[in-house]
Scaffold this motif. Structure first.
Motif, PDB file in Angstrom:
ATOM      1  N   GLU A 132       0.849  -1.188   0.000  1.00  0.00           N
ATOM      2  CA  GLU A 132       0.000   0.000   0.000  1.00  0.00           C
ATOM      3  C   GLU A 132       0.892   1.248   0.000  1.00  0.00           C
ATOM      4  OE1 GLU A 132      -4.049   1.650   2.225  1.00  0.00           O
ATOM      5  OE2 GLU A 132      -3.150  -0.279   2.779  1.00  0.00           O
ATOM      6  N   TRP A 133       0.524   2.226  -0.814  1.00  0.00           N
ATOM      7  CA  TRP A 133       1.309   3.453  -0.984  1.00  0.00           C
ATOM      8  C   TRP A 133       0.460   4.655  -0.607  1.00  0.00           C
ATOM      9  CZ3 TRP A 133       1.019   6.645  -5.860  1.00  0.00           C
ATOM     10  CH2 TRP A 133       1.855   7.769  -5.786  1.00  0.00           C
ATOM     11  N   GLY A 134       0.915   5.417   0.385  1.00  0.00           N
ATOM     12  CA  GLY A 134       0.228   6.635   0.771  1.00  0.00           C
ATOM     13  C   GLY A 134       0.671   7.788  -0.115  1.00  0.00           C
ATOM     14  N   PHE A 135      -0.176   8.184  -1.060  1.00  0.00           N
ATOM     15  CA  PHE A 135       0.232   9.209  -2.026  1.00  0.00           C
ATOM     16  C   PHE A 135      -0.232  10.604  -1.628  1.00  0.00           C
ATOM     17  CE2 PHE A 135      -3.853   7.556  -3.499  1.00  0.00           C
ATOM     18  CZ  PHE A 135      -4.569   8.704  -3.795  1.00  0.00           C
ATOM     19  N   ALA A 136      -1.012  10.708  -0.552  1.00  0.00           N
ATOM     20  CA  ALA A 136      -1.470  11.990  -0.019  1.00  0.00           C
ATOM     21  C   ALA A 136      -1.723  11.777   1.469  1.00  0.00           C
ATOM     22  CB  ALA A 136      -2.734  12.454  -0.746  1.00  0.00           C
ATOM     23  N   PRO A 137      -1.862  12.849   2.256  1.00  0.00           N
ATOM     24  CA  PRO A 137      -1.986  12.687   3.705  1.00  0.00           C
ATOM     25  C   PRO A 137      -3.034  11.674   4.147  1.00  0.00           C
ATOM     26  CG  PRO A 137      -1.668  15.001   3.191  1.00  0.00           C
ATOM     27  CD  PRO A 137      -1.776  14.287   1.879  1.00  0.00           C
ATOM     28  N   ASN A 138      -4.178  11.600   3.495  1.00  0.00           N
ATOM     29  CA  ASN A 138      -5.227  10.678   3.924  1.00  0.00           C
ATOM     30  C   ASN A 138      -5.635   9.678   2.838  1.00  0.00           C
ATOM     31  OD1 ASN A 138      -5.806  13.465   5.481  1.00  0.00           O
ATOM     32  ND2 ASN A 138      -6.392  11.754   6.771  1.00  0.00           N
ATOM     33  N   TRP A 139      -4.900   9.656   1.744  1.00  0.00           N
ATOM     34  CA  TRP A 139      -5.239   8.779   0.625  1.00  0.00           C
ATOM     35  C   TRP A 139      -4.125   7.775   0.370  1.00  0.00           C
ATOM     36  CZ3 TRP A 139      -9.948   8.834  -1.772  1.00  0.00           C
ATOM     37  CH2 TRP A 139     -10.756   9.951  -1.565  1.00  0.00           C
ATOM     38  N   SER A 140      -4.527   6.548   0.029  1.00  0.00           N
ATOM     39  CA  SER A 140      -3.543   5.523  -0.314  1.00  0.00           C
ATOM     40  C   SER A 140      -4.128   4.601  -1.378  1.00  0.00           C
ATOM     41  CB  SER A 140      -3.139   4.713   0.924  1.00  0.00           C
ATOM     42  OG  SER A 140      -4.265   4.059   1.485  1.00  0.00           O
ATOM     43  N   THR A 141      -3.242   3.959  -2.098  1.00  0.00           N
ATOM     44  CA  THR A 141      -3.664   2.963  -3.076  1.00  0.00           C
ATOM     45  C   THR A 141      -2.924   1.672  -2.795  1.00  0.00           C
ATOM     46  OG1 THR A 141      -3.904   2.492  -5.452  1.00  0.00           O
ATOM     47  CG2 THR A 141      -1.891   3.620  -4.767  1.00  0.00           C
ATOM     48  N   LYS A 142      -3.532   0.538  -3.111  1.00  0.00           N
ATOM     49  CA  LYS A 142      -2.940  -0.750  -2.749  1.00  0.00           C
ATOM     50  C   LYS A 142      -3.054  -1.746  -3.897  1.00  0.00           C
ATOM     51  CE  LYS A 142      -7.130  -2.866  -0.810  1.00  0.00           C
ATOM     52  NZ  LYS A 142      -7.776  -3.428   0.388  1.00  0.00           N
ATOM     53  N   PHE A 143      -2.151  -2.731  -3.840  1.00  0.00           N
ATOM     54  CA  PHE A 143      -2.218  -3.900  -4.710  1.00  0.00           C
ATOM     55  C   PHE A 143      -2.071  -5.117  -3.814  1.00  0.00           C
ATOM     56  CE2 PHE A 143       0.144  -7.354  -6.694  1.00  0.00           C
ATOM     57  CZ  PHE A 143      -0.693  -7.669  -7.746  1.00  0.00           C
ATOM     58  N   GLU A 144      -2.934  -6.114  -4.001  1.00  0.00           N
ATOM     59  CA  GLU A 144      -2.821  -7.307  -3.167  1.00  0.00           C
ATOM     60  C   GLU A 144      -3.154  -8.567  -3.948  1.00  0.00           C
ATOM     61  OE1 GLU A 144      -5.309  -6.703   0.232  1.00  0.00           O
ATOM     62  OE2 GLU A 144      -7.174  -6.946  -0.873  1.00  0.00           O
ATOM     63  N   LEU A 145      -2.582  -9.658  -3.483  1.00  0.00           N
ATOM     64  CA  LEU A 145      -2.816 -10.994  -4.024  1.00  0.00           C
ATOM     65  C   LEU A 145      -3.337 -11.858  -2.887  1.00  0.00           C
ATOM     66  CD1 LEU A 145      -2.549 -13.352  -6.061  1.00  0.00           C
ATOM     67  CD2 LEU A 145      -0.152 -13.544  -5.358  1.00  0.00           C
ATOM     68  N   LEU A 146      -4.497 -12.479  -3.099  1.00  0.00           N
ATOM     69  CA  LEU A 146      -5.117 -13.312  -2.073  1.00  0.00           C
ATOM     70  C   LEU A 146      -5.391 -14.709  -2.627  1.00  0.00           C
ATOM     71  CD1 LEU A 146      -7.840 -10.809  -0.765  1.00  0.00           C
ATOM     72  CD2 LEU A 146      -5.574 -11.226   0.233  1.00  0.00           C
ATOM     73  N   TYR A 147      -5.340 -15.690  -1.723  1.00  0.00           N
ATOM     74  CA  TYR A 147      -5.757 -17.051  -2.062  1.00  0.00           C
ATOM     75  C   TYR A 147      -6.893 -17.435  -1.123  1.00  0.00           C
ATOM     76  CZ  TYR A 147      -5.934 -22.110  -2.467  1.00  0.00           C
ATOM     77  OH  TYR A 147      -6.381 -23.397  -2.655  1.00  0.00           O
ATOM     78  N   THR A 148      -7.987 -17.960  -1.670  1.00  0.00           N
ATOM     79  CA  THR A 148      -9.119 -18.392  -0.861  1.00  0.00           C
ATOM     80  C   THR A 148      -9.409 -19.865  -1.128  1.00  0.00           C
ATOM     81  OG1 THR A 148     -10.720 -17.723  -2.565  1.00  0.00           O
ATOM     82  CG2 THR A 148     -10.169 -16.100  -0.873  1.00  0.00           C
ATOM     83  N   LYS A 149      -9.789 -20.563  -0.055  1.00  0.00           N
ATOM     84  CA  LYS A 149     -10.193 -21.966  -0.158  1.00  0.00           C
ATOM     85  C   LYS A 149     -11.500 -22.128   0.588  1.00  0.00           C
ATOM     86  CE  LYS A 149     -10.112 -26.419  -0.758  1.00  0.00           C
ATOM     87  NZ  LYS A 149     -10.489 -26.986  -2.081  1.00  0.00           N
ATOM     88  N   PHE A 150     -12.537 -22.657  -0.101  1.00  0.00           N
ATOM     89  CA  PHE A 150     -13.865 -22.772   0.477  1.00  0.00           C
ATOM     90  C   PHE A 150     -14.218 -24.231   0.772  1.00  0.00           C
ATOM     91  CE2 PHE A 150     -13.921 -18.929  -2.163  1.00  0.00           C
ATOM     92  CZ  PHE A 150     -14.283 -17.996  -1.200  1.00  0.00           C
TER      93      PHE A 150
END
Length: 249
Positions: free
Chosen positions: A190-208
Motif C-alpha cells: 500500500e502506498w500513501g500518495f497523499a496525507p489521507n489517501w492511499s492505493t494498494k495492490f494485493e494478491l489473495l488465495y481463498t479456499k472454500f
C-alpha cells in the motif's frame, strides 16, 4: 615593547571574532516528515480472479478428470482500521465484492473412457459460478514511511451456484445455490500518495468448504463441489485522521 602591543591587539581581535561567531544563530536541520498509517479507513477495490473447481460423484470420483478453471472479475467496498507503533502496523479489514466468475467442463471422466466415475455422462457438463465474496481479515505489516508492506489472513465467504447443463444445447438442467465458508491468506503493498489517501495492490488465495447437491438425474448428484480462488486486485482508500507527522528536533 612593540611586539607586546601587537600581541595584545591580536588577542583582543581574536576574542571578539570568536564571541561574535558564538552569538550567530545555528541553522536547524529541516524537519523529517513521517507518514502515519493509524486510523479508520474506507475504500473501493477491483480486479480479477482465477479459480478451480470440480464436481465429485457419490462414490467420491471426479466427474471431470482434471477439474476446470473459473475466471472473472470483481469490484467492491472495503472498511478497516490501522494501528501503527514505530514502523509496525497492525490492522483489521473487511470487504464485500460482487463477483462474476464462471467455469464449466463436460463430464468426461467416465469409466468406459478410461476414467474413474461410474456416473459421468458426457452429454452433460458441470458448471460453477461465484456471485459474491466477503472477507474479514487481520493485516500485519511494516511501514517504510509512506510504503506499507503487509501480510493478511482470516475468514472468507462466497455465494456460489453449481449445476448441470446439457452439453448440446447449453440449457441448464439443474442448479443449486449455497453460501460457502473458508479461509483467505495473502500479501500486499500500500502506498500513501497523499496525507489521507492511499492505493494498494494485493494478491489473495481463498479456499472454500465443499458442498454438493442432490438430484434425480443419473449424472446428477454431487457429493461435493470444490472451489478455490486466486484474487488479484487494486484499491484506493481514504483514511480518517492519520497523514504525515512532522518529527521535531
Amino acid at each position: 615593547m612593540k611586539n607586546i602591543i601587537l600581541g595584545a591587539v591580536s588577542a583582543l581581535l581574536l576574542g571578539t571574532t570568536t564571541g561574535l561567531a558564538a552569538d550567530l544563530p545555528v541553522k536547524a536541520p529541516p524537519p523529517v516528515v513521517i507518514y502515519d498509517w493509524t486510523g479508520f479507513y474506507i475504500g473501493v477495490s477491483g480486479g480479477g480472479s482465477l479459480g478451480g473447481s470440480n464436481h465429485v460423484d457419490p462414490a467420491g470420483q471426479n466427474l471431470t478428470a482434471d477439474g476446470f478453471n473459473l475466471k472473472g472479475g470483481l469490484v467492491g467496498g472495503t472498511i478497516g482500521y490501522n494501528w501503527q507503533v514505530s514502523s509496525f502496523v497492525l490492522g483489521f479489514e473487511g470487504d464485500l465484492s460482487w463477483v462474476g466468475e464462471y467455469g464449466n467442463h463436460d463430464d468426461n471422466n467416465n469409466i468406459t473412457n478410461n476414467g474413474s466415475s461410474l456416473f459421468a455422462d458426457q452429454t452433460f457438463k458441470s458448471f460453477t459460478k461465484e456471485n459474491w465474496l466477503g472477507t474479514a481479515r487481520v493485516r500485519a505489516g511494516y511501514a517504510v514511511n509512506n510504503l506499507l508492506f503487509y501480510g493478511t489472513g482470516g475468514w472468507a465467504g462466497a455465494g456460489v451456484d453449481a449445476g448441470i447443463k446439457n452439453l448440446a444445447s447449453n440449457a441448464t438442467v439443474f442448479s443449486s445455490s449455497s453460501t460457502r465458508n473458508g479461509w483467505v491468506a495473502g500479501a500486499g503493498l500500500e502506498w500513501g500518495f497523499a496525507p489521507n489517501w492511499s492505493t494498494k495492490f494485493e494478491l489473495l488465495y481463498t479456499k472454500f468448504d465443499d458442498k454438493g447437491f442432490v438430484t434425480a438425474l443419473g449424472d446428477g448428484t454431487r457429493s461435493a463441489v470444490t472451489l478455490d480462488d486466486y484474487i488479484f486486485r487494486v484499491g484506493i482508500n481514504y483514511r480518517f485522521g492519520g497523514g504525515p507527522v512532522v518529527a521535531k528536533y
